[in-house]
Design a protein around this motif. Structure first.
Motif: not given
Lengths: 352, 356
Positions: A171-173, A219-232, A252-259
């Motif tokens: 899933k990509i945002g 907040s848009a990013a928060s929503q997307l990452y919340g849906q399981g997106v890992d790259i925006i 910082a919380k250990g999630e593997n997300v990218w922009v």
């Protein structure tokens, strides 16, 4: 007694200000003079100005990129520092007066940065037929305006390839600023790139409606990452700063997300821990090139310059080799060649 | 001779003047701290505003909407209402006028007035909604007007995108030639600065403001409610009706301002991510002007000069926009906090009392 004190305090305040004002003025002026003399001699005396849109010159995006282009030109050609200048616009009403300020002041070239300024550049160009203007991201039909547009869809295709190769969740945002043709090109190319590598991956687009609101981007990013997106991938000016902030918090919380950044190499601003790569739009190159043309007397009014992968107007930054594996970059290069050869035609509008 | 001297030294003149001066001085301090030359900056500001015909004309263009929104805020304030919603009323005025301007086909002598009237009505009704909520339900107008601002912005964006803006564009179609209120010959005189009849309307609006509040029964009631709603009610006035009226009329001022901006300056309306900002600045203008019509005009002139001249400070002295906002803010601060100024001026004022 009290009266005397308050009178004295006012007097002292104003006096100190006046004195301080005089004191600081003198050295500054002489400095300016020296710089001007040092820059004299062979350096061109042309004056080039630019007007930013509402994003401002510190938007970490195309306005800033344009200004960096002008500053580079000034340094390279050893021009006097005051011969390149920018004016920042705070609203629609500012565009025409800001552009006019440069034009009426006899500046040799005036840049309008951003598609928002299209009509205004046209108005100023028509009213001042002897002036020279140029615009980024919009086509203005006037004999004294050179227009520069980018094939954002081509570059976005390549970062789409990177995103599709690197995603774990499939899933990509996409976070866009306003819902306008330029930004649509980013989305279209990006989605096409993702689908080319992973047809089953999902791209979720969000349009925030703003280019200058980091909080909304967050907040848009928060929503997307919340849906399981890992790259925006964002194309939202300084609204995108919020996307980076959100990613930083989650990392910082250990999630593997990218922009994936836009316009400039945003890993330089936001760090390589969260910036996968960037869709560089070489606004600085374009500004540099066209401004140089004016200095060399080769300015062509009415011309539309369209910069894509073939012209190096868009693409990935060098620094991506630190964050993206070599085999992915090789894949990117293959697609790049195909696009340049015309084997792949990247759509400019999102497929329904 | 003496009379002029008295006017100049009267407390009502002296205090605001001193406040502006103090504000500019504080701004100068801020610029010094940032390493910029305040004298050069203020020089550039004046040069920008008065330097040539074009910029002078554009300054007038900048001042005009501020008079309207300033009057709007001041009018509601006279009835004890804090109208934070001039922004939204302004936007609704823009929307209504641009709609009439684009959709209708009428001769000029009726098209432009009709579009302005529509703007006035739209702005007025938008304000009256907040007034009604206050009167009928006791909802505080500060809350409702702030919210109505956002509703206006997005409603306008929606209507523009759905009906008035061509596909893939950011701006609506231009309004018909017959609805345009730009003054061609005057524009020409000012080197194609965007001058329009709205400036004259703004001055007329200020006169209407005065006559309405101080020379009519309605105005007497409005002001009475502002002074003391309970006493007014006891005296047999309908407080609720007056609250709605005040917001309606205040909204109309802002609405006309919006209409003049589209019909006179832009000739189109664009889908916009941010509010134009004239409504918020209008609060400051009303504050500077002490909620009097003449004060509002002067306040708008000051505010318009500062905000238009700001780019001159950037251009001439390199002062960044953020710092210029500090300068403007400190002027407002001292004008609003005139208690401080009065305290500092005490010796001067006391001397005057002795003299007279």
């Amino acid at each position: 007694m009290k009266k005397v004190v308050s009178v004295l305090s006012v007097a002292a305040l104003s006096l100190s200000l006046v004195l301080a004002g005089c004191g600081s003025k003198a050295p500054e002026q002489s400095q300016g003079g020296q710089a001007g003399q040092a820059g004299g001699g062979q350096a061109p005396t042309m004056k080039i100005g630019m007007v930013t849109d509402v994003g401002g010159v510190n938007d970490n995006s195309f306005n800033q990129s344009a200004w960096e282009g002008l500053q580079k030109l000034q340094k390279d050609l050893n021009m006097p520092e005051d011969n390149v200048k920018y004016l920042q616009s705070t609203g629609d009403a500012d565009y025409v007066p800001n552009l006019t300020q440069f034009v009426k002041d006899g500046w040799d070239l005036t840049w309008g940065i951003g598609f928002l300024m299209g009509d205004h550049v046209k108005k100023v160009a028509t009213e001042n037929p002897n002036s020279k203007l140029a615009i980024i991201d919009a086509v203005v039909e006037a004999p004294n305006v050179e227009s520069v547009v980018f094939k954002e869809h081509e570059g976005s295709f390549l970062v789409g390839v990177v995103a599709a190769s690197m995603t774990k969740t499939n899933k990509i945002g996409f976070v866009g600023g306003m819902d306008v043709p330029v930004i649509k090109r980013f989305e279209a190319g990006f989605t096409a790139g993702v689908k080319a590598v992973k047809p089953d991956a999902q791209v979720i687009p969000v349009y925030t409606g703003f280019f200058d609101k980091p909080d909304v981007g967050k907040s848009a990013a928060s929503q997307l990452y919340g849906q399981g997106v890992d790259i925006i991938f964002h194309a939202a000016g300084s609204t995108g700063d919020g996307v980076f902030n959100e990613a930083k918090d989650r990392k910082a919380k250990g999630e593997n997300v990218w922009v994936i950044g836009v316009d400039k190499d945003q890993s330089l601003t936001f760090g390589k821990e969260i910036t996968l790569t960037s869709m560089m739009k070489r606004v600085d190159e374009a500004v540099y090139r066209v401004s140089k043309e004016v200095i060399d007397g080769k300015f062509e009014g009415g011309k539309v310059v369209s910069l894509g992968l073939a012209e190096n107007g868009v693409g990935l930054p060098e620094t991506s080799k630190d964050t993206v594996p070599a085999d992915v970059l090789k894949l990117v290069d293959e697609y790049k060649q195909k696009i340049i050869n015309g084997e792949i035609k990247v759509p400019e509008e999102p497929q329904k | 001779m003496n009379k002029w001297r008295n006017i100049f030294l009267a407390e009502s003149t002296l205090v605001p003047l001193a406040a502006i001066l103090l504000g500019l001085l504080t701004g100068a301090l801020a610029m010094l701290a940032g390493g910029f030359d305040p004298l050069l900056a203020y020089q550039s500001l004046l040069k920008k505003v008065f330097g040539n015909a074009y910029n002078f004309g554009e300054t007038i263009r900048q001042i005009t909407p501020l008079i309207f929104t300033g009057l709007s805020v001041a009018f509601a304030f006279r009835t004890g209402l804090f109208n934070i919603g001039a922004e939204g009323q302004f936007i609704m005025g823009m929307l209504a006028s641009v709609y009439i301007g684009i959709v209708f086909d009428l001769p000029a002598y009726i098209h432009a007035p009709l579009a302005i009237l529509a703007g006035a009505l739209a702005g007025g009704l938008w304000g009256a909604i907040a007034g009604y909520l206050k009167a009928a339900r006791g909802v505080h107008e500060v809350i409702t007007t702030i919210m109505m601002n956002w509703i206006a912005l997005y409603l306008a964006n929606y209507i523009l995108a759905s009906f008035l803006v061509p596909e893939g564009k950011q701006n609506s179609e231009p309004v018909k030639e017959t609805a345009v209120i730009t003054i061609g010959w005057l524009s020409q005189m000012f080197d194609s600065a965007r001058l329009h009849w709205g400036t004259l309307l703004a001055l007329i609006a200020a006169v209407v403001f005065y006559v309405l509040l101080w020379k009519t029964k309605l105005g007497f009631e409005l002001r009475a409610v502002g002074f003391n709603p309970h006493a007014s009610e006891y005296a047999g006035m309908n407080v609720n009706k007056n609250v709605v009226n005040a917001m309606l009329i205040g909204g109309m001022f802002a609405g006309i301002g919006g209409a003049c901006e589209t019909l006179g300056v832009f000739h189109y309306m664009s889908i916009s991510a941010a509010m134009p900002g004239y409504g918020m600045d209008g609060i400051a203008v009303a504050l500077i002007g002490g909620n009097t019509p003449l004060g509002v005009i002067l306040g708008a002139i000051l505010f318009g000069m500062l905000s238009f001249g700001a780019s001159g400070m950037k251009f001439g002295a390199g002062v960044p926009v953020e710092l210029i906002r500090v300068v403007i803010a400190s002027v407002i601060f001292f004008v609003a906090a005139h208690g401080i100024v009065r305290y500092l001026l005490k010796p001067v004022l006391a001397k005057q009392k002795e003299g007279s």
